[in-house]
Design a protein around this motif. Structure first.
Motif, PDB file in Angstrom:
ATOM      1  N   UNK A 278     -11.217 103.434 -44.609  1.00 20.33           N
ATOM      2  CA  UNK A 278     -11.685 102.655 -45.765  1.00 20.33           C
ATOM      3  C   UNK A 278     -12.195 103.529 -46.909  1.00 20.33           C
ATOM      4  N   UNK A 279     -12.911 104.605 -46.598  1.00 22.69           N
ATOM      5  CA  UNK A 279     -13.409 105.484 -47.656  1.00 22.69           C
ATOM      6  C   UNK A 279     -12.252 106.210 -48.339  1.00 22.69           C
ATOM      7  N   UNK A 280     -11.289 106.673 -47.559  1.00 19.43           N
ATOM      8  CA  UNK A 280     -10.125 107.346 -48.135  1.00 19.43           C
ATOM      9  C   UNK A 280      -9.398 106.397 -49.081  1.00 19.43           C
ATOM     10  N   UNK A 281      -9.248 105.149 -48.679  1.00 17.43           N
ATOM     11  CA  UNK A 281      -8.562 104.168 -49.543  1.00 17.43           C
ATOM     12  C   UNK A 281      -9.347 103.905 -50.818  1.00 17.43           C
ATOM     13  N   UNK A 282     -10.667 103.827 -50.703  1.00 20.27           N
ATOM     14  CA  UNK A 282     -11.477 103.564 -51.894  1.00 20.27           C
ATOM     15  C   UNK A 282     -11.350 104.696 -52.906  1.00 20.27           C
TER      16      UNK A 282
ATOM     17  N   UNK B  14      -7.926  91.424 -36.869  1.00 24.73           N
ATOM     18  CA  UNK B  14      -7.735  92.261 -38.052  1.00 24.73           C
ATOM     19  C   UNK B  14      -9.045  92.963 -38.372  1.00 24.73           C
ATOM     20  N   UNK B  15      -9.049  94.286 -38.263  1.00 23.49           N
ATOM     21  CA  UNK B  15     -10.264  95.032 -38.593  1.00 23.49           C
ATOM     22  C   UNK B  15      -9.991  96.129 -39.610  1.00 23.49           C
ATOM     23  N   UNK B  16      -8.827  96.050 -40.260  1.00 28.21           N
ATOM     24  CA  UNK B  16      -8.439  97.056 -41.223  1.00 28.21           C
ATOM     25  C   UNK B  16      -8.980  96.719 -42.613  1.00 28.21           C
ATOM     26  N   UNK B  17      -9.072  97.754 -43.462  1.00 27.37           N
ATOM     27  CA  UNK B  17      -9.419  97.535 -44.868  1.00 27.37           C
ATOM     28  C   UNK B  17      -8.163  97.410 -45.721  1.00 27.37           C
ATOM     29  N   UNK B  18      -7.005  97.291 -45.060  1.00 33.08           N
ATOM     30  CA  UNK B  18      -5.738  97.318 -45.781  1.00 33.08           C
ATOM     31  C   UNK B  18      -5.296  96.013 -46.394  1.00 33.08           C
ATOM     32  N   UNK B  19      -6.066  94.925 -46.201  1.00 36.90           N
ATOM     33  CA  UNK B  19      -5.694  93.647 -46.787  1.00 36.90           C
ATOM     34  C   UNK B  19      -4.439  93.084 -46.152  1.00 36.90           C
TER      35      UNK B  19
ATOM     36  N   UNK C  66      -9.176 114.226 -46.236  1.00 35.08           N
ATOM     37  CA  UNK C  66      -8.589 112.995 -46.756  1.00 35.08           C
ATOM     38  C   UNK C  66      -7.064 113.066 -46.756  1.00 35.08           C
ATOM     39  N   UNK C  67      -6.519 114.225 -47.100  1.00 37.86           N
ATOM     40  CA  UNK C  67      -5.069 114.382 -47.126  1.00 37.86           C
ATOM     41  C   UNK C  67      -4.458 114.182 -45.744  1.00 37.86           C
ATOM     42  N   UNK C  68      -5.153 114.640 -44.709  1.00 35.69           N
ATOM     43  CA  UNK C  68      -4.677 114.438 -43.341  1.00 35.69           C
ATOM     44  C   UNK C  68      -4.502 112.951 -43.037  1.00 35.69           C
ATOM     45  N   UNK C  69      -5.514 112.163 -43.412  1.00 36.20           N
ATOM     46  CA  UNK C  69      -5.474 110.734 -43.111  1.00 36.20           C
ATOM     47  C   UNK C  69      -4.464 110.022 -43.994  1.00 36.20           C
ATOM     48  N   UNK C  70      -4.430 110.374 -45.287  1.00 41.58           N
ATOM     49  CA  UNK C  70      -3.455 109.753 -46.185  1.00 41.58           C
ATOM     50  C   UNK C  70      -2.025 110.009 -45.728  1.00 41.58           C
TER      51      UNK C  70
END
Length: 308
Positions: A42-46, A223-228, A292-296
């Motif tokens: 969620x933080x990476x997405x924000x 659903x527990x994702x922040x991905x909508x 962050x790049x690893x997760x993205x």
């Protein structure tokens, strides 16, 4: 102290180190000398999607350096972990006392940020899914910090068949090592096999549709994702299925006794060897952009941790 700040969302380089004063804890807060920070999706997405700069929060672990007014049950020097909603990517962070919990004697900070918050989300998702003995479970984002624990907890809850959904085939050995019976890919939903009693979804977005269609009659998608994402009501109707939203913050605030009970269970299971944490790597705080790049890039196998 060093703190990682965030600006210019969407650009190639948005994380920078800055020198700022050590904050003072307010009423009900702990000041923690941070040793490890768990990086969350969620933080990476924000960072990539938010319209303005926001504090980089997440789970932190370290030693209590100071106590705010009214804090009970903690002392300076105690080692704790908890979810920071302010600036967590820093050498010192503020934790609200209700979100802080003590580390068992001998527990490491890296294990703590890999186990507690991710484990609480996984534990809550498994509970919300009402997994029954002999049932079948599909776990998406199965190689993530949460997913790697959800695989193990689903099996412990009695699931007969636990299937890991991942983004690429090179993660197959990793999730099989955590107990997955089968491994499927996001872009091949036709090959996901027999319908599932429960789907634990940590991806969201375009994967929600295939995840719902993978449910058996009466099945449940958590659903527990922040991905909508959007779910078609018709797909639920024809299956008599349901979608359940889960957020650990709501449990921590509204049912603190449940939150604390789950936390104790996780440490006990970890201490006995029944639940294994998986850490992709320990990355220095100053190199947060690399984490962050690893997760993205969906390259992490387990939890990505920043160390101070």
């Amino acid at each position: 102290m060093m703190r990682i700040r965030y600006e210019v969302p969407g650009g190639p380089e948005v994380l920078f180190a800055e020198d700022v004063p050590v904050p003072a804890p307010g009423p009900g807060e702990l000041l923690v000398a941070v040793e490890a920070v768990g990086v969350t999706l969620p933080v990476v997405r924000k960072v990539r999607e938010h319209g303005e700069a926001i504090p980089l929060g997440g789970e932190v672990a370290g030693a209590v350096a100071a106590l705010g007014e009214g804090v009970r049950g903690f002392a300076v020097g105690d080692r704790v972990t908890g979810l920071c909603f302010g600036h967590g990517y820093a050498e010192y962070a503020l934790l609200a006392a209700p979100f802080a919990s003590p580390l068992p004697e001998g527990a490491g900070s890296v294990d703590a940020v890999a186990l507690v918050r991710s484990g609480l989300v996984a534990r809550g998702a498994v509970t919300a899914g009402q997994i029954e003995p002999g049932g079948s479970v599909l776990v998406t984002a199965a190689a993530s910090g949460v997913g790697s624990l959800a695989l193990q907890l689903a099996r412990a809850a009695g699931a007969r068949r636990v299937v890991a959904a991942v983004s690429s085939r090179d993660k197959a050995d990793f999730v099989r090592g955590l107990g997955a019976d089968e491994v499927v890919l996001y872009d091949e939903p036709a090959a996901w096999g027999e319908p599932y009693d429960v789907v634990l979804d940590g991806v969201g977005g375009e994967l929600l549709g295939p995840a719902v269609r993978a449910l058996a009659t009466g099945g449940r998608l958590v659903a527990y994702s922040s991905g909508g994402g959007t779910v078609e009501a018709y797909e639920l109707l024809v299956r008599g299925a349901s979608v359940i939203g889960f957020q650990i913050r709501a449990v921590a605030q509204g049912r603190p006794e449940v939150y604390e009970g789950w936390r104790r269970e996780l440490w006990e299971a970890h201490g006995s060897g029944a639940l294994r944490t998986s850490v992709h790597g320990e990355i220095p705080l100053a190199e947060a952009a690399r984490a962050h790049a690893l997760i993205e890039g969906r390259r992490n196998l387990g939890k990505v941790v920043l160390t101070v």
